[in-house]
Scaffold this active site. Structure first.
Site, mmCIF file in Angstrom:
data_model
loop_
_atom_site.group_PDB
_atom_site.id
_atom_site.type_symbol
_atom_site.label_atom_id
_atom_site.label_comp_id
_atom_site.label_asym_id
_atom_site.label_seq_id
_atom_site.Cartn_x
_atom_site.Cartn_y
_atom_site.Cartn_z
ATOM 1 N N PRO A 150 30.142 26.358 20.258
ATOM 2 C CG PRO A 150 29.666 26.840 18.036
ATOM 3 C CD PRO A 150 30.433 27.347 19.208
ATOM 4 C CB SER A 181 37.909 22.742 11.503
ATOM 5 O OG SER A 181 37.817 23.979 10.841
ATOM 6 C CE LYS A 182 33.753 23.768 18.272
ATOM 7 N NZ LYS A 182 33.720 24.339 19.603
ATOM 8 N NE ARG A 183 40.301 27.164 12.223
ATOM 9 C CZ ARG A 183 40.566 26.257 13.166
ATOM 10 N NH1 ARG A 183 40.155 26.466 14.390
ATOM 11 N NH2 ARG A 183 41.224 25.153 12.899
#
Ligand code: GLU
Length: 517
Positions: free
Chosen positions: A16, A264-266
């Protein structure tokens, strides 16, 4: 610059789109619109190992939701189609081979084991483990192998990559619109692979070739790509395209709210707010990450808050529509330092937009939520609820959550309010008020209010002292929108039913315990 401005958003469909990526898309879009130019989207999907199904569709849907429109792209076509690098695969090899012919690139036959061995040797010698002007001379490539040996290996179909041949000591300098002059020495760089042994280009080759072929004038992208820029500059030079090399602008990072490192994405939902524009379900793990859209943010609010994460206008103004941003945006107002994500500010923006949004847009979102819960109400009813609730909420779903009393009878009564406000003469007066209301013929706010006030004065009590009890009976709690407006909308039948139920379960005159409801 006399060329028409052309910028591109070049995401890799590896998952995403993170809000940092959305901001990159937005800044490209704003810059293009500001200068009457084009903004295109190119899907950089040459790394098949990292390809995630559904990611491209997600990226396009997210941009569409936000109103970021691309003039060219895989979904709309354009003069430089195709806009997916995997579909352009065949055209990159010739450029890599052209560099080999010109002496700016070379073939390398090293096996993974040989590369690993080189890495270990260099590390043992405390040298940077890179394939460069020094170390390449000990490796198996077209610079070290005799020409006939190279030919023999090629004829035998041995796998090889094409690497860029960087000079040992040279200064690479370029001007970044945000960071100013950037100077890097080739001794700090390595001979990056341009073409992989499966014939696929690497990011660097495909990116530069496509930017050139697509007439890109400005490369506006995240700071994480700054280390690649000197390499790209060398590629433009060696291809002989330096005179039309795009202007670079590397955007600052979006930092975590506490300011420690990149958001971040995480970070997913760990920090209590979405990092993705739309909800995303990981196709492999099934893990669902929340999105701004599903969390009740309006796209205009997301655009506004992202615009101000790294860019600032000339004054202290904070609210900007997309059109206004298109007029105001300037690269020289993008800051060098990272921008901290501020969750409270994000909520504030959303509140502002809920207050000022087109009420029909909110209506549709609220209606959808209501339908999911099995309510079927008229548009008129829902619109009036929105008008009454919108200054009290930061997110659209809160209109339904906080305004639950517009949709169902209270199931319980706030014990705090009961304790403080439901005492003394109040229960008795409320019975009288109920009977008074029962006789009213006209159930409009303009009539309810004076009736209530005259009831209060006839009973020698202040209207304000009765109000919390009335609210409690109707909604189960103390706060809420203007009560008579609310009663009018609920209607006489519903109100009377609620009053009766409350009088039935709340302590009667002289009682102190709440009966079971
Ligand atoms: N494909 C790169 C990415 O995923 C694009 C970097 C660039 O804009 O050059 O972000």
């Amino acid at each position: 610059m006399d060329r028409k401005v052309r910028v591109r958003f070049a995401p890799s469909p590896t998952g995403p789109l993170h809000i940092g990526g959305v901001r990159t898309a937005l800044y490209n879009y704003l810059f293009a619109k500001k200068h009457g130019g084009d903004c295109l989207i190119r899907i950089e999907d040459t790394d098949q190992n990292r390809y995630v199904p559904g990611a491209e569709e997600y990226i396009l849907e997210a941009c569409e939701w936000l109103g970021i429109q691309f003039d060219e792209g895989p979904h709309v076509g354009g003069p430089h189609a195709p806009y997916r690098q995997s579909e352009r695969k065949g055209m990159y090899r010739q450029y890599a081979e052209d560099l080999v012919r010109k002496g700016h690139a070379y073939l390398a036959f090293d096996t993974p084991e040989e590369l690993e061995e080189m890495r270990k040797k260099l590390e043992a010698a405390r040298m940077p483990a890179k394939y460069d002007a020094v170390s390449r001379m000990n490796m198996k490539n077209s610079l070290t192998l005799p020409e006939d040996e190279v030919q023999r290996r090629m004829n035998a179909g041995e796998p090889y990559v094409i690497r860029l041949k960087l000079p040992r000591k040279e200064e690479v300098r370029f001007h970044d619109e945000i960071r100013g002059w950037v100077v890097v020495h080739t001794s700090q760089m390595d001979d990056k692979v341009l073409l992989k042994n499966d014939g696929m280009p690497t990011y660097h080759l495909a990116n530069v070739v496509d930017d050139h072929l697509m007439g890109i004038t400005h490369v506006i992208r995240g700071e994480e790509w700054l280390p690649s820029a000197p390499l790209h500059v060398m590629l433009y030079r060696y291809f002989g395209w330096e005179s039309t090399m795009p202007v670079f602008a590397h955007l600052p990072l979006i930092l975590k709210p506490e300011g420690n490192g990149k958001l971040s994405k995480r970070d997913g939902d760990r920090l209590g707010f979405p990092v993705f524009p739309l909800q995303w379900t990981d196709p492999e793990t099934g893990v669902v990450s929340s999105g701004y859209r599903e969390s009740g943010y309006l796209p205009q609010a997301v655009i506004n808050l992202l615009a101000l994460l790294g860019w600032h206008p000339s004054d202290n103004r904070e609210l900007f529509s997309l059109d206004e941003l298109c007029r105001e945006f300037r690269l020289d107002r993008v800051s060098k330092s990272g921008a901290k994500f501020d969750q409270n500010k994000a909520r504030w923006f959303n509140h502002q937009y809920i207050m000022h949004a087109d009420v029909f847009t909110i209506h549709d979102a609220v209606e959808e939520l209501l339908q999911k819960q099995g309510y079927a109400l008229s548009q008129h009813y829902v619109l009036r609820v929105i008008y009454m609730m919108r200054e009290k909420v930061e997110f659209i779903p809160e209109i339904v959550e906080k305004g639950h009393y517009f949709f169902k009878d209270p199931e319980s009564y706030d014990t705090d309010v009961v304790e403080k406000k439901w005492k003394g003469d109040i229960p008795g007066l409320m019975i009288k008020l109920r009977n008074h209301f029962e006789n009213l013929k006209n159930w409009e706010e303009v009539m309810l209010k004076p009736h209530f006030e005259s009831f209060a004065s006839a009973n020698n009590v202040k209207a304000g002292a009765l109000m919390p009890a009335l609210r409690l009976m109707v909604s189960g709690e103390a706060g809420g929108p203007p009560i008579f407006e609310m009663l009018e909308l609920l209607g006489k039948e519903t109100t009377m039913r609620r009053l009766d139920h409350a009088l039935n379960v709340l302590p009667g005159p002289g009682e102190s315990e709440i009966k079971a409801s």
